[in-house]
Design a protein around this motif. Sequence first.
Motif, mmCIF file in Angstrom:
data_model
loop_
_atom_site.group_PDB
_atom_site.id
_atom_site.type_symbol
_atom_site.label_atom_id
_atom_site.label_comp_id
_atom_site.label_asym_id
_atom_site.label_seq_id
_atom_site.Cartn_x
_atom_site.Cartn_y
_atom_site.Cartn_z
ATOM 1 N N GLY A 176 1.193 -1.224 0.059
ATOM 2 C CA GLY A 176 0.222 -0.049 0.020
ATOM 3 C C GLY A 176 1.034 1.225 -0.047
ATOM 4 N N LYS A 177 -0.047 2.828 -0.412
ATOM 5 C CA LYS A 177 0.729 3.650 -0.951
ATOM 6 C C LYS A 177 -0.391 4.663 -0.144
ATOM 7 N N ILE A 178 0.026 5.252 0.695
ATOM 8 C CA ILE A 178 -1.057 6.545 0.882
ATOM 9 C C ILE A 178 0.011 7.850 0.675
ATOM 10 N N LYS A 179 -0.693 8.518 0.066
ATOM 11 C CA LYS A 179 -0.766 9.913 -0.695
ATOM 12 C C LYS A 179 -0.632 11.171 0.017
ATOM 13 N N GLY A 180 -0.069 11.803 0.738
ATOM 14 C CA GLY A 180 -0.493 13.504 0.450
ATOM 15 C C GLY A 180 -0.040 14.437 1.097
ATOM 16 N N GLY A 191 -1.196 19.697 6.496
ATOM 17 C CA GLY A 191 -0.671 18.643 5.891
ATOM 18 C C GLY A 191 -1.941 17.699 6.551
ATOM 19 N N ASN A 192 -1.486 16.677 6.440
ATOM 20 C CA ASN A 192 -2.386 15.134 7.060
ATOM 21 C C ASN A 192 -0.998 13.935 7.274
ATOM 22 N N ASN A 193 -1.168 13.748 7.947
ATOM 23 C CA ASN A 193 -0.359 12.782 9.194
ATOM 24 C C ASN A 193 -0.095 11.462 8.623
ATOM 25 N N ALA A 194 0.635 10.700 7.876
ATOM 26 C CA ALA A 194 0.444 9.687 7.397
ATOM 27 C C ALA A 194 0.618 8.713 8.063
ATOM 28 N N ILE A 195 1.457 9.054 9.516
ATOM 29 C CA ILE A 195 1.673 8.005 10.938
ATOM 30 C C ILE A 195 0.608 7.863 11.405
ATOM 31 N N GLU A 196 -0.111 8.859 11.497
ATOM 32 C CA GLU A 196 -2.215 8.594 12.065
ATOM 33 C C GLU A 196 -2.183 8.043 11.986
ATOM 34 N N ILE A 197 -2.503 8.161 9.966
ATOM 35 C CA ILE A 197 -3.316 7.444 8.876
ATOM 36 C C ILE A 197 -3.074 5.602 8.959
ATOM 37 N N PRO A 234 5.249 13.833 7.896
ATOM 38 C CA PRO A 234 5.221 12.970 6.810
ATOM 39 C C PRO A 234 3.356 13.011 6.421
ATOM 40 N N GLY A 235 3.130 13.020 5.471
ATOM 41 C CA GLY A 235 1.755 13.448 5.399
ATOM 42 C C GLY A 235 1.782 11.720 3.368
ATOM 43 N N SER A 236 3.134 11.236 3.373
ATOM 44 C CA SER A 236 2.663 10.007 3.090
ATOM 45 C C SER A 236 3.436 8.631 2.902
ATOM 46 N N ALA A 237 3.503 7.339 3.372
ATOM 47 C CA ALA A 237 4.001 6.474 3.411
ATOM 48 C C ALA A 237 3.902 5.372 2.414
ATOM 49 N N SER A 272 -4.733 10.045 -0.442
ATOM 50 C CA SER A 272 -5.434 8.513 -1.469
ATOM 51 C C SER A 272 -4.244 7.616 -1.130
ATOM 52 N N ILE A 273 -5.531 6.533 -1.112
ATOM 53 C CA ILE A 273 -4.240 5.108 -0.629
ATOM 54 C C ILE A 273 -4.818 4.278 -1.422
#
Length: 381
Positions: A176-180, A191-197, A234-237, A272-273
């Motif tokens: 998977g990829k989280i894109k923020g 922004g978006n905290n990818a770690i929280e997501i 980080p917004g992405s992961a 986007s995930i």
Amino acid sequence: MKMVTQTIKEEVTEIFNYLHANPEVSWKEEETTTFLTEFLERNNAKVRLFKDCTGVIGEIGEGSPVVAVRADIDALWQEVGETFQANHSCGHDAHMAIAAGVLLTLQKRSDLPKGTVRFIFQPAEEKGSGALKMVEEGVIDDVDYLYGVHLRPDNELADGLASPAILHGAARFLLGKIKGDDAHGARPHLGNNAIEIGSSLVNMVNGIHLNPMDTYSVKMTSFHAGGESANIIPGSATFSIDLRAQKNETMAQLVSKVEAITASLENYYGVSISLETGANIAAAESNEEAIGFLRQAITQVVGEDNLCPPIVTTGGDDFHFYTIKKPTLKAAMLGLGCGLTPGLHHPQMTFNKDALFAGIQILAETVEQTLKEGSPVEGNN
């Protein structure tokens, strides 16, 4: 019961020693394919190679029924000692040697019943895609019965024992990829905290509940976000999820649940995930008639006291894609006890080589009995 001759034992031992000493990883089994092709041609088998992949098919006899024996040919890439290298720690060298021994044994039987015996030396089992490629190439289009073999670890099946079926579970790896958007640590609202997501994803995945009578598991196995700067949110992961189920239907339910969870998180966090399948192994779809032929052969070769029930295991094997893609195919996989320690995929895996010859006898008897008593699938011939 017909015994494996000393001549065959010597040749099979040479075959195993060569294959063990020359492992090759998935889709790169060029020398292995060449070696097996020369063996098949030397023993008067009809040979078929493929234009765009490794692997080889050998065939003896003619007419129906068509009985196939499949052996996987690839090795694992792993650290052995302090060196990363190809390594046959899953027993595929043994599987190839057993299939070769079955051909040699059947070739010496002047009273072999009418029918075709096809040997499928299949690439890329460890990638979970080799069987699907063989299906695409049409190698089982006219096959009525299919048999495989897999060495079993000592803690699952002791040396000298054998099982007429291995009921593998399904396995799937989702990448998977989280894109923020990244944000300054002082301005998290921008922004978006990818770690929280990712944390939400873990909690929601852990909350998946299916029928408790069905065996399954789903868990995150990797998550990567952020860099060296502690003041950047980080917004992405990227992440991976491992899914296991004993039934293909249960696996479909698991995948559906994970997809629904990622869709809801996309909507809630405004990111986007994406998900893609890294590997996909089907659960076993065995056939009672094929299992019966194996059971009969095991009893003849090693005795009823050494016959064990079908093995249920959470491990996987792409062998079962053959029956998924062709439901009329009658298939079963021999589980062979051989004193295997410390375990499959261990870099120092070892086993009792004498078990090769029990496996050859069992599969040769199975094929002969299937040719004699088996019924062709309607429409195959």
